[in-house]
Design an enzyme around this catalytic site. Structure first.
Site, short mmCIF file in Angstrom:
data_model
loop_
_atom_site.label_atom_id
_atom_site.label_comp_id
_atom_site.label_asym_id
_atom_site.label_seq_id
_atom_site.Cartn_x
_atom_site.Cartn_y
_atom_site.Cartn_z
N LYS A 284 24.63 -57.30 -75.00
CA LYS A 284 24.79 -56.75 -76.02
C LYS A 284 25.90 -56.58 -76.71
O LYS A 284 27.14 -56.80 -76.42
CB LYS A 284 24.55 -54.69 -75.67
CG LYS A 284 24.90 -54.12 -76.35
CD LYS A 284 24.13 -52.82 -75.84
CE LYS A 284 25.47 -51.89 -75.10
NZ LYS A 284 25.03 -50.86 -74.65
N ASP B 215 23.65 -55.80 -70.84
CA ASP B 215 24.57 -53.96 -71.61
C ASP B 215 25.65 -53.21 -71.52
O ASP B 215 25.41 -52.48 -71.59
CB ASP B 215 22.59 -53.55 -71.01
CG ASP B 215 22.00 -52.19 -72.11
OD1 ASP B 215 22.85 -52.54 -73.67
OD2 ASP B 215 21.97 -51.25 -72.04
C1 LIG Z 1 24.61 -48.75 -71.69
S1 LIG Z 1 25.17 -48.65 -70.01
C2 LIG Z 1 23.48 -49.40 -69.33
C3 LIG Z 1 22.71 -49.37 -68.78
C4 LIG Z 1 21.01 -50.08 -68.95
N1 LIG Z 1 21.00 -50.89 -69.54
C5 LIG Z 1 19.67 -49.43 -68.09
O1 LIG Z 1 19.03 -49.22 -69.08
O2 LIG Z 1 19.90 -48.29 -67.56
C6 LIG Z 1 26.31 -49.47 -69.92
C7 LIG Z 1 26.82 -50.00 -68.16
O3 LIG Z 1 27.97 -51.00 -68.21
C8 LIG Z 1 28.81 -50.97 -68.02
N2 LIG Z 1 29.86 -51.46 -67.59
C9 LIG Z 1 30.52 -51.45 -68.12
N3 LIG Z 1 31.79 -52.59 -67.83
C10 LIG Z 1 31.83 -53.39 -67.26
C11 LIG Z 1 32.43 -53.61 -66.77
N4 LIG Z 1 33.33 -54.42 -66.68
N5 LIG Z 1 31.31 -54.58 -65.02
C12 LIG Z 1 30.92 -53.95 -64.62
N6 LIG Z 1 29.55 -52.76 -65.27
C13 LIG Z 1 30.84 -52.80 -66.59
C14 LIG Z 1 28.80 -49.88 -67.60
O4 LIG Z 1 29.21 -48.99 -66.45
C15 LIG Z 1 27.42 -48.39 -67.83
O5 LIG Z 1 26.93 -48.08 -66.77
#
Ligand SMILES: C[S@@+](CC[C@H](N)C(=O)[O-])C[C@H]1O[C@@H](n2cnc3c(N)ncnc32)[C@H](O)[C@@H]1O
Length: 327
Positions: free
Chosen positions: A260, A199
């Protein structure tokens, strides 16, 4: 190995030209108030609070699972949750694979995982992260399931880093990180990943842990929704590709995958890449996903057995470098 595609796929690194332009999008107070009102009145936000779920995103995964049956209880499933913070998807995965399931969350931002879930704070676009994930699911890394620390907090990156250091000079290390398909299959035989869920995109509303070094850079490196449709689309494709790379490498034959995406021009390219790896690929918009949002989930079922015949080359470098999948 090569993934046959018509052109090289280059994962643009998560510090794109946009970040140099220093475009600051400020929301005026009425937009902010509208957002707060919407959150307050949102059914899923309220329901998440009542059910003690970490965010409304939980309902999206529940819907995906209700329809496509990713998880099963009592079958010791191993689940990799990419971009897990704040942890609602991990809560669902843990709950739906209990009592023997094993869930690892990876996020670039620091976040204490939900009870029973392990986590690594790391960038998915880094080669190191792929190594740590591979180690976590290898037969050489034993989880002490009955240990209270694991029950309450899971295992953290430092535990994996220590293990990696001690393994470095051994045959086990060569086995875990071998490029030889047969050796790799043997390594994962006892502990393959059953489900990869991603996600990844916009950051979660972090409230603590800002002292952490990695976090100071994280906001520059990670994707973050901007409202600029093309940017959001391409960055989310990169993150989906990074998740797919892990799935190609570590997911078991027959395993499932969901990611996603913010929709745009390259949807079909991603869909066709997924089609080369999985038997069935579905597009799904859960009702918990807001109508006005361009987000969409790809759900890919049944990883193909004949993947060895794919020609797939992957160069994952470390943190600030580019991931390239070549033809
Ligand atoms: C929409 S949130 C996810 C919500 C989660 N699925 C939940 O149910 O609580 C998206 C997450 O992706 C992480 N993210 C974005 N880019 C990333 C990367 N390059 N490596 C690891 N995590 C990443 C962000 O830090 C964020 O916490």
């Amino acid at each position: 190995m090569y993934l046959s595609c018509s052109r090289p796929i280059v994962l643009r690194r998560c510090q794109p030209i946009w970040s140099c332009l220093k475009v600051h999008v400020r929301f005026n107070s009425s937009a902010r108030n509208r957002w707060i009102d919407r959150q307050k009145n949102d059914f899923y936000t309220k329901e998440a609070k009542v059910r003690d779920l970490r965010s409304r995103a939980a309902f999206k995964l529940m819907e995906i699972d209700d329809k496509y049956h990713l998880f099963s209880k009592n079958s010791s499933q191993r689940v990799l949750d990419l971009g897990f913070a704040p942890g609602a998807w991990s809560q669902v995965a843990f709950d739906r694979t209990r009592p023997n399931g094993m869930v690892l969350g990876v996020d670039i931002l620091p976040c204490a995982p939900p009870r029973g879930v392990s986590s690594i704070q790391a960038n998915i676009l880094s080669k190191r992260t792929h190594e740590l994930v591979r180690l976590f699911f290898s037969k050489h890394f034993q989880l002490y399931k009955h240990d209270d620390l694991h029950q309450d907090h899971g295992y953290f990156r430092s535990v994996l880093e220590d293990k990696l250091q001690t393994l470095k000079q051994t045959d086990e290390y060569r086995e875990i990180f071998s490029d030889d398909f047969n050796v790799k299959t043997n390594m994962l035989e006892e502990h393959p990943i059953d489900v990869v869920i991603s996600d990844m995109y916009e950051c979660w509303p972090q409230t603590s842990g800002f002292w952490n070094n990695l976090t100071n850079f994280a906001y520059d490196r990670m994707a973050n929704t901007t409202g600029i449709a093309d940017k959001d689309h391409f960055m989310s494709i990169d993150l989906c590709d990074a998740a797919l790379v892990i799935a190609i490498d570590l997911l078991k034959v027959g395993g499932c995958f969901t990611c996603k995406l913010y929709t745009g021009k390259e949807d079909r390219l991603l869909e066709s890449r997924l089609g080369k790896v999985f038997n069935k690929v579905h597009r799904f918009k859960p009702s918990a996903s807001r109508n006005e949002s361009r987000e969409l989930y790809f759900v890919a079922l049944g990883k193909k057995k004949t993947l060895t015949s794919f020609r797939f080359s992957l160069e994952l470098k470390d943190i600030d470098e580019t991931i390239v999948i070549r033809e």
